[in-house]
Design a protein around this motif. Structure first.
Motif, short mmCIF file in Angstrom:
data_model
loop_
_atom_site.label_atom_id
_atom_site.label_comp_id
_atom_site.label_asym_id
_atom_site.label_seq_id
_atom_site.Cartn_x
_atom_site.Cartn_y
_atom_site.Cartn_z
N ASN A 11 21.04 40.22 -15.84
CA ASN A 11 22.02 41.23 -16.24
C ASN A 11 23.25 40.60 -16.90
OD1 ASN A 11 20.54 43.41 -15.27
ND2 ASN A 11 21.29 43.09 -13.20
N TRP A 12 23.16 39.34 -17.25
CA TRP A 12 24.30 38.62 -17.81
C TRP A 12 24.08 38.37 -19.29
CZ3 TRP A 12 28.44 37.33 -14.65
CH2 TRP A 12 28.25 37.60 -13.30
N LYS A 13 25.12 38.59 -20.06
CA LYS A 13 25.04 38.40 -21.50
C LYS A 13 26.12 37.41 -21.91
CE LYS A 13 25.02 40.98 -25.81
NZ LYS A 13 25.10 42.32 -26.40
N GLY A 14 25.74 36.41 -22.68
CA GLY A 14 26.69 35.42 -23.17
C GLY A 14 26.75 35.46 -24.68
N LEU A 15 27.92 35.28 -25.21
CA LEU A 15 28.13 35.34 -26.66
C LEU A 15 28.18 33.94 -27.25
CD1 LEU A 15 30.83 38.16 -26.65
CD2 LEU A 15 28.36 38.39 -26.96
N LEU A 16 27.41 33.73 -28.29
CA LEU A 16 27.40 32.44 -28.98
C LEU A 16 28.57 32.35 -29.95
CD1 LEU A 16 23.58 32.28 -29.71
CD2 LEU A 16 24.85 30.79 -28.17
N GLY A 17 28.87 31.13 -30.38
CA GLY A 17 29.93 30.93 -31.35
C GLY A 17 31.32 30.90 -30.74
N ARG A 18 31.39 30.73 -29.42
CA ARG A 18 32.70 30.68 -28.76
C ARG A 18 32.88 29.39 -27.97
NH1 ARG A 18 34.36 36.80 -27.20
NH2 ARG A 18 33.64 37.70 -29.13
N ALA A 72 34.89 30.93 -14.65
CA ALA A 72 36.18 31.58 -14.88
C ALA A 72 36.66 31.35 -16.31
CB ALA A 72 37.21 31.07 -13.88
N GLU A 73 36.49 30.14 -16.79
CA GLU A 73 36.90 29.81 -18.18
C GLU A 73 36.06 30.61 -19.18
OE1 GLU A 73 39.22 27.98 -21.10
OE2 GLU A 73 39.51 28.00 -18.93
N ALA A 74 34.79 30.82 -18.87
CA ALA A 74 33.92 31.60 -19.75
C ALA A 74 34.41 33.05 -19.84
CB ALA A 74 32.48 31.56 -19.24
N PHE A 75 34.84 33.61 -18.70
CA PHE A 75 35.41 34.96 -18.72
C PHE A 75 36.68 34.97 -19.57
CE2 PHE A 75 32.99 35.94 -14.80
CZ PHE A 75 32.49 37.18 -15.18
N LYS A 76 37.53 33.97 -19.37
CA LYS A 76 38.80 33.90 -20.08
C LYS A 76 38.60 33.80 -21.59
CE LYS A 76 41.98 30.36 -20.00
NZ LYS A 76 42.78 29.36 -19.30
N ARG A 77 37.59 33.04 -21.99
CA ARG A 77 37.30 32.85 -23.42
C ARG A 77 36.46 33.99 -24.02
NH1 ARG A 77 37.32 27.18 -25.36
NH2 ARG A 77 38.45 25.96 -23.80
N GLY A 78 36.01 34.92 -23.19
CA GLY A 78 35.19 36.03 -23.67
C GLY A 78 33.77 35.63 -23.98
N VAL A 79 33.29 34.56 -23.35
CA VAL A 79 31.93 34.09 -23.58
C VAL A 79 30.94 34.91 -22.77
CG1 VAL A 79 30.38 32.09 -23.33
CG2 VAL A 79 32.72 31.77 -24.14
N ILE A 80 31.33 35.32 -21.57
CA ILE A 80 30.49 36.19 -20.75
C ILE A 80 30.91 37.62 -21.01
CG2 ILE A 80 29.84 36.84 -18.41
CD1 ILE A 80 30.19 33.98 -17.58
N SER A 81 29.91 38.46 -21.31
CA SER A 81 30.19 39.83 -21.75
C SER A 81 30.70 40.72 -20.62
CB SER A 81 28.94 40.43 -22.36
OG SER A 81 28.01 40.74 -21.34
#
Length: 132
Positions: A11-18, A72-81
C-alpha cells in the motif's frame, strides 16, 4: 509495480526523481511498510546485505543514519506518497476506538518484541485498507 514516475510496494507508493535511485526506493518502501531487512530482501529478490547497502547509500545521500530517520526524511522530501498518510490515520483512528489489542506493546523482554508488535499493527491496518 513500477511506472516511469513511481514505485508501489504493498500500500506504499514512492515517487522517483526526488533523490532516491529506484532500488533504494524499493528498499525504503519495504522498510517503511514494516518489513525487516530479511523480509524486504525476500520480497525484492535480493540479499539482506543488498537491502542494507542500499539503505546506507540513501542515508548517506540524505545525511541520516537510522532507518526510522530515513523514513521520516522520505516523508519530509515528499518521496513517500500521501497513501502512507492514510494508513497512519487509519491506525490512529483504530487506536482511539479503544481496541488497545492492535496497538499493544508488551513490556519486558527484548526490544525485538516491540518491533514485532509494531509490524503486526501495521499489517492489520494494511489489511483493513485493502478491504476498504
Amino acid at each position: 509495480m513500477t511506472t516511469a514516475t513511481s514505485i508501489t510496494i504493498g500500500n506504499w507508493k514512492g515517487l522517483l526523481g526526488r533523490g532516491a535511485a529506484p532500488r533504494e526506493l524499493e528498499c525504503l518502501l519495504a522498510i517503511a511498510g514494516g518489513a525487516s531487512g530479511k523480509e524486504a530482501a525476500r520480497t525484492l529478490g535480493i540479499s539482506e546485505d543488498g537491502v542494507k547497502k542500499r539503505l546506507i547509500a540513501l542515508g548517506t545521500k540524505w545525511g541520516v543514519t537510522r532507518r526510522t530517520a530515513l523514513v521520516a526524511e522520505a516523508f519530509k522530501r515528499g518521496v513517500i506518497s500521501p497513501a502512507a498518510t492514510a494508513l497512519a490515520l487509519l491506525m490512529a483512528i483504530h487506536g482511539m476506538i479503544g481496541d488497545d489489542q492492535a496497538m499493544r506493546v508488551r513490556r519486558g523482554g527484548s526490544g525485538g518484541e516491540r518491533k514485532i508488535e509494531t509490524r503486526v499493527a501495521t499489517r492489520r491496518a494494511e489489511c483493513a485498507l485493502a478491504v476498504a
